[in-house]
Write a protein that holds these residues in place. Sequence first.
Motif, short mmCIF file in Angstrom:
data_model
loop_
_atom_site.label_atom_id
_atom_site.label_comp_id
_atom_site.label_asym_id
_atom_site.label_seq_id
_atom_site.Cartn_x
_atom_site.Cartn_y
_atom_site.Cartn_z
N GLU A 184 0.84 -1.19 0.00
CA GLU A 184 0.00 0.00 0.00
C GLU A 184 0.88 1.25 0.00
N LYS A 185 0.52 2.22 -0.81
CA LYS A 185 1.30 3.45 -0.90
C LYS A 185 1.02 4.33 0.32
N ILE A 186 2.07 5.01 0.76
CA ILE A 186 1.91 6.01 1.81
C ILE A 186 1.50 7.31 1.14
N THR A 187 0.29 7.72 1.32
CA THR A 187 -0.24 8.87 0.59
C THR A 187 0.10 10.18 1.29
N LEU A 188 0.04 11.27 0.53
CA LEU A 188 0.24 12.58 1.12
C LEU A 188 -0.84 12.89 2.15
N GLU A 189 -2.02 12.39 1.91
CA GLU A 189 -3.12 12.60 2.86
C GLU A 189 -2.82 11.95 4.20
N SER A 190 -2.30 10.72 4.17
CA SER A 190 -1.99 10.03 5.43
C SER A 190 -0.84 10.72 6.15
N GLN A 191 0.14 11.20 5.40
CA GLN A 191 1.25 11.94 6.02
C GLN A 191 0.76 13.25 6.63
N ARG A 192 -0.10 13.94 5.89
CA ARG A 192 -0.65 15.21 6.37
C ARG A 192 -1.44 15.00 7.66
N ASN A 193 -2.29 14.00 7.68
CA ASN A 193 -3.08 13.73 8.87
C ASN A 193 -2.20 13.39 10.07
N LEU A 194 -1.12 12.68 9.81
CA LEU A 194 -0.22 12.29 10.90
C LEU A 194 0.47 13.50 11.51
N ILE A 195 0.97 14.41 10.67
CA ILE A 195 1.65 15.58 11.24
C ILE A 195 0.66 16.49 11.97
N ILE A 196 -0.55 16.58 11.47
CA ILE A 196 -1.57 17.39 12.15
C ILE A 196 -1.86 16.81 13.53
N ASN A 197 -1.98 15.49 13.59
CA ASN A 197 -2.29 14.84 14.86
C ASN A 197 -1.12 14.90 15.84
N TRP A 198 0.12 14.78 15.32
CA TRP A 198 1.27 14.92 16.20
C TRP A 198 1.36 16.37 16.70
N GLU A 199 1.08 17.33 15.84
CA GLU A 199 1.09 18.73 16.26
C GLU A 199 0.06 18.96 17.36
N LYS A 200 -1.11 18.44 17.17
CA LYS A 200 -2.17 18.58 18.17
C LYS A 200 -1.72 17.99 19.50
N PHE A 201 -1.04 16.85 19.44
CA PHE A 201 -0.61 16.20 20.68
C PHE A 201 0.43 17.04 21.42
N ILE A 202 1.46 17.49 20.71
CA ILE A 202 2.55 18.20 21.39
C ILE A 202 2.13 19.60 21.86
N THR A 203 1.12 20.17 21.25
CA THR A 203 0.65 21.48 21.70
C THR A 203 -0.35 21.36 22.85
N GLN A 204 -1.06 20.25 22.92
CA GLN A 204 -2.05 20.07 23.97
C GLN A 204 -1.51 19.37 25.21
N HIS A 205 -0.39 18.68 25.07
CA HIS A 205 0.16 17.92 26.20
C HIS A 205 1.62 18.30 26.43
N LYS A 206 1.84 19.58 26.71
CA LYS A 206 3.20 20.09 26.83
C LYS A 206 3.95 19.52 28.02
#
Length: 302
Positions: A184-206
């Motif tokens: 299965e290809k790693i899509t730009l959409e899946s990469q985008r969603n992952l960085i958004i979710n990691w950003e949300k985590f590190i900003t909400q759980h400092k």
Amino acid sequence: MTKNYIYIGLFLTSVLVSCRKENSVLPNSESTDTITEIQYTSDPDYVLSNKNAQELIVHLEDEQNDLKRKLKKANKKEAEALYIDYYKRFTTIVDSLNLAEINTLNTYHQMGTAKHDTILRKQNTYDKLGLYFRKVDSTTYDFKIKPGFFYNLFHNKISKEFEEYLRLGYVEHKLFYDQQTKNEKITLESQRNLIINWEKFITQHKDFKFIDSAKRSYSDNMMLYLFGTPAKPTFEISSKKLYVENEQEYISFVKQNPNLISAEITKSFLKHFYVNDKNFTSEKFYVDLKEFTKKEISEHIK
């Protein structure tokens, strides 16, 4: 240094680094491999060098059963302590298996689909233990704990932020696992969603106890999103031109998410790219862009 301090040190440097190996970013002119770095534990306190593969398999199975038994009675605080302890233990055993099975791993890629019964039996054995033959590069394999192994064990047994941390690591690892096992290809959409979710985590759980590890995962995935892999880069280094699909993705991402740190970094990446594509040779351009982007990420998440 006591073993307890050594164990914590191994955890902090190892947790989620598994996917960091997958996320190596190099100029596409250097290699066609998808992973370019592999490191195993060499400290004698960790490598069970005197045990053969069969002993290690039994040992891993016993440790897994021991963990499951302890988890049944553990509260959330105790479960988190168990994760730290058993992540180290399992990493030790898997590292040791990689040494004990070195001959099998060195020849695994040569077998292709024509694997003999001995290898097929080994695959089945390791599969039951939650391990798989991970493709490190075009000719190298190692054993790797399957994505979701820890997340599934500790689901609903640890704090919400700790569970989200494990879930994101699971999602990250699974992208590469599915790429290898299901093509299965790693899509730009899946990469985008992952960085958004990691950003949300590190900003909400400092104040999360492993926030530095979470930030490293965010940084690695941000670099992967912007630079791709040697096998699938985001731009042609020799011509210094972004591929159309990536360029459109980045422009759209910036326009639709103006308040995200990731969008700010992407915007800076694009600006630096366009300003300097005529100022350097292709290799210097790549190095300059990579150093600039790493600095931008670091400044935004410090």
